[in-house]
Design a protein around this motif. Structure first.
Motif, PDB file in Angstrom:
ATOM      1  N   MET A   1       0.836  -1.174   0.000  1.00 35.80           N
ATOM      2  CA  MET A   1       0.000   0.000   0.000  1.00 35.80           C
ATOM      3  C   MET A   1       0.881   1.238   0.000  1.00 35.80           C
ATOM      4  O   MET A   1       1.876   1.306   0.697  1.00 35.80           O
ATOM      5  N   HIS A   2       0.520   2.193  -0.790  1.00 38.77           N
ATOM      6  CA  HIS A   2       1.238   3.459  -0.887  1.00 38.77           C
ATOM      7  C   HIS A   2       1.040   4.258   0.400  1.00 38.77           C
ATOM      8  O   HIS A   2      -0.017   4.212   1.010  1.00 38.77           O
ATOM      9  N   SER A   3       2.058   5.001   0.831  1.00 39.33           N
ATOM     10  CA  SER A   3       1.968   5.730   2.095  1.00 39.33           C
ATOM     11  C   SER A   3       0.846   6.752   2.084  1.00 39.33           C
ATOM     12  O   SER A   3       0.206   6.981   3.107  1.00 39.33           O
ATOM     13  N   ASN A   4       0.573   7.379   0.922  1.00 37.30           N
ATOM     14  CA  ASN A   4      -0.545   8.321   0.855  1.00 37.30           C
ATOM     15  C   ASN A   4      -1.871   7.611   1.065  1.00 37.30           C
ATOM     16  O   ASN A   4      -2.794   8.178   1.648  1.00 37.30           O
ATOM     17  N   ASP A   5      -1.995   6.374   0.566  1.00 42.68           N
ATOM     18  CA  ASP A   5      -3.205   5.596   0.791  1.00 42.68           C
ATOM     19  C   ASP A   5      -3.392   5.346   2.285  1.00 42.68           C
ATOM     20  O   ASP A   5      -4.499   5.498   2.808  1.00 42.68           O
ATOM     21  N   ALA A   6      -2.329   4.961   2.970  1.00 46.42           N
ATOM     22  CA  ALA A   6      -2.408   4.715   4.410  1.00 46.42           C
ATOM     23  C   ALA A   6      -2.797   5.992   5.130  1.00 46.42           C
ATOM     24  O   ALA A   6      -3.628   5.968   6.052  1.00 46.42           O
ATOM     25  N   GLN A   7      -2.244   7.122   4.725  1.00 47.22           N
ATOM     26  CA  GLN A   7      -2.577   8.385   5.367  1.00 47.22           C
ATOM     27  C   GLN A   7      -4.055   8.730   5.159  1.00 47.22           C
ATOM     28  O   GLN A   7      -4.730   9.184   6.082  1.00 47.22           O
ATOM     29  N   GLY A  39       4.301  -0.797  10.628  1.00 48.76           N
ATOM     30  CA  GLY A  39       5.148   0.217   9.999  1.00 48.76           C
ATOM     31  C   GLY A  39       4.335   1.195   9.163  1.00 48.76           C
ATOM     32  O   GLY A  39       4.576   2.403   9.196  1.00 48.76           O
ATOM     33  N   SER A  40       3.356   0.678   8.435  1.00 43.54           N
ATOM     34  CA  SER A  40       2.505   1.541   7.615  1.00 43.54           C
ATOM     35  C   SER A  40       1.637   2.436   8.479  1.00 43.54           C
ATOM     36  O   SER A  40       1.523   3.644   8.227  1.00 43.54           O
ATOM     37  N   LEU A  41       1.036   1.856   9.511  1.00 48.01           N
ATOM     38  CA  LEU A  41       0.151   2.635  10.379  1.00 48.01           C
ATOM     39  C   LEU A  41       0.919   3.718  11.123  1.00 48.01           C
ATOM     40  O   LEU A  41       0.565   4.899  11.054  1.00 48.01           O
ATOM     41  N   TYR A  42       1.970   3.324  11.818  1.00 48.18           N
ATOM     42  CA  TYR A  42       2.678   4.300  12.647  1.00 48.18           C
ATOM     43  C   TYR A  42       3.516   5.261  11.804  1.00 48.18           C
ATOM     44  O   TYR A  42       3.707   6.417  12.185  1.00 48.18           O
ATOM     45  N   GLY A  43       3.931   4.841  10.620  1.00 47.99           N
ATOM     46  CA  GLY A  43       4.577   5.759   9.692  1.00 47.99           C
ATOM     47  C   GLY A  43       3.590   6.814   9.199  1.00 47.99           C
ATOM     48  O   GLY A  43       3.917   8.007   9.130  1.00 47.99           O
ATOM     49  N   ALA A  44       2.367   6.378   8.866  1.00 44.43           N
ATOM     50  CA  ALA A  44       1.329   7.323   8.423  1.00 44.43           C
ATOM     51  C   ALA A  44       0.989   8.297   9.546  1.00 44.43           C
ATOM     52  O   ALA A  44       0.853   9.502   9.305  1.00 44.43           O
ATOM     53  N   LEU A  45       0.868   7.788  10.772  1.00 45.44           N
ATOM     54  CA  LEU A  45       0.568   8.670  11.906  1.00 45.44           C
ATOM     55  C   LEU A  45       1.666   9.717  12.087  1.00 45.44           C
ATOM     56  O   LEU A  45       1.375  10.907  12.287  1.00 45.44           O
ATOM     57  N   ALA A  46       2.916   9.301  11.986  1.00 41.73           N
ATOM     58  CA  ALA A  46       4.029  10.238  12.160  1.00 41.73           C
ATOM     59  C   ALA A  46       4.027  11.297  11.056  1.00 41.73           C
ATOM     60  O   ALA A  46       4.219  12.491  11.333  1.00 41.73           O
ATOM     61  N   ARG A  47       3.788  10.875   9.803  1.00 43.14           N
ATOM     62  CA  ARG A  47       3.765  11.831   8.699  1.00 43.14           C
ATOM     63  C   ARG A  47       2.594  12.804   8.826  1.00 43.14           C
ATOM     64  O   ARG A  47       2.739  14.005   8.577  1.00 43.14           O
ATOM     65  N   LEU A  48       1.434  12.294   9.202  1.00 45.14           N
ATOM     66  CA  LEU A  48       0.267  13.161   9.361  1.00 45.14           C
ATOM     67  C   LEU A  48       0.471  14.166  10.490  1.00 45.14           C
ATOM     68  O   LEU A  48       0.078  15.332  10.356  1.00 45.14           O
ATOM     69  N   GLU A  49       1.082  13.720  11.575  1.00 41.97           N
ATOM     70  CA  GLU A  49       1.340  14.639  12.682  1.00 41.97           C
ATOM     71  C   GLU A  49       2.371  15.690  12.278  1.00 41.97           C
ATOM     72  O   GLU A  49       2.219  16.873  12.600  1.00 41.97           O
ATOM     73  N   ALA A  50       3.395  15.296  11.537  1.00 37.74           N
ATOM     74  CA  ALA A  50       4.416  16.245  11.083  1.00 37.74           C
ATOM     75  C   ALA A  50       3.812  17.298  10.157  1.00 37.74           C
ATOM     76  O   ALA A  50       4.271  18.446  10.136  1.00 37.74           O
ATOM     77  N   ARG A  51       2.768  16.923   9.419  1.00 34.49           N
ATOM     78  CA  ARG A  51       2.092  17.855   8.502  1.00 34.49           C
ATOM     79  C   ARG A  51       0.966  18.611   9.204  1.00 34.49           C
ATOM     80  O   ARG A  51       0.234  19.366   8.560  1.00 34.49           O
ATOM     81  N   HIS A  52       0.787  18.387  10.502  1.00 33.83           N
ATOM     82  CA  HIS A  52      -0.239  19.047  11.330  1.00 33.83           C
ATOM     83  C   HIS A  52      -1.659  18.701  10.870  1.00 33.83           C
ATOM     84  O   HIS A  52      -2.572  19.519  10.998  1.00 33.83           O
ATOM     85  N   LEU A  53      -1.827  17.487  10.345  1.00 37.89           N
ATOM     86  CA  LEU A  53      -3.145  17.032   9.927  1.00 37.89           C
ATOM     87  C   LEU A  53      -3.832  16.229  11.020  1.00 37.89           C
ATOM     88  O   LEU A  53      -5.053  16.041  10.985  1.00 37.89           O
ATOM     89  N   ILE A  54      -3.045  15.743  11.975  1.00 38.88           N
ATOM     90  CA  ILE A  54      -3.571  15.113  13.184  1.00 38.88           C
ATOM     91  C   ILE A  54      -2.768  15.659  14.359  1.00 38.88           C
ATOM     92  O   ILE A  54      -1.681  16.205  14.177  1.00 38.88           O
ATOM     93  N   GLU A  55      -3.328  15.485  15.560  1.00 41.60           N
ATOM     94  CA  GLU A  55      -2.635  15.926  16.760  1.00 41.60           C
ATOM     95  C   GLU A  55      -3.010  15.018  17.917  1.00 41.60           C
ATOM     96  O   GLU A  55      -4.091  14.431  17.923  1.00 41.60           O
ATOM     97  N   PRO A  56      -2.127  14.900  18.914  1.00 41.62           N
ATOM     98  CA  PRO A  56      -2.467  14.089  20.084  1.00 41.62           C
ATOM     99  C   PRO A  56      -3.586  14.751  20.875  1.00 41.62           C
ATOM    100  O   PRO A  56      -3.656  15.974  20.954  1.00 41.62           O
ATOM    101  N   VAL A  57      -4.446  13.929  21.442  1.00 41.30           N
ATOM    102  CA  VAL A  57      -5.516  14.448  22.299  1.00 41.30           C
ATOM    103  C   VAL A  57      -4.933  14.827  23.650  1.00 41.30           C
ATOM    104  O   VAL A  57      -5.294  15.833  24.233  1.00 41.30           O
TER     105      VAL A  57
END
Length: 103
Positions: A1-7, A39-57
């Motif tokens: 799966m492509h990383s953008n798909d996972a995101q 790796g796909s899940l936690y990589g997507a989470l890290a990338r999304l957080e770095a892009r400020h698209l998600i944040e910790p509660v």
């Protein structure tokens, strides 16, 4: 799966409300029938957080904490909306090309 798909799958799962990693993967499995690898899940989470698209509660910033709950940000919602609209246009064009009337 492509990383953008996972995101995109992660953002879609989070659109319904805050979740932690296991719950995100469960939501993705319900949606697609398959789970993301760690790796796909936690990589997507890290990338999304770095892009400020998600944040910790919570205030915890330890990315290794698999029970850390995250939520989609306003920027994440806008990104998800734009991507889903583009995917819809592509899907409709593809269905028309196949001679299938889009729903």
């Amino acid at each position: 799966m492509h990383s953008n798909d996972a995101q995109m799958l992660v953002l879609t799962a989070l659109a319904g409300g805050p979740l932690h990693g296991y719950a995100i993967n469960t939501a993705i499995e319900k949606l697609t029938g398959a789970r993301l690898g760690p790796g796909s899940l936690y990589g997507a989470l890290a990338r999304l957080e770095a892009r400020h698209l998600i944040e910790p509660v919570t205030g915890r910033a330890d990315a290794r904490d698999r029970q850390r709950t995250v939520r989609i940000t306003a920027a994440g919602r806008e990104t998800l909306r734009a991507e889903l609209e583009q995917m819809t246009r592509v899907a409709q064009a593809g269905l028309r090309a196949l001679g299938v009337t889009p729903a």
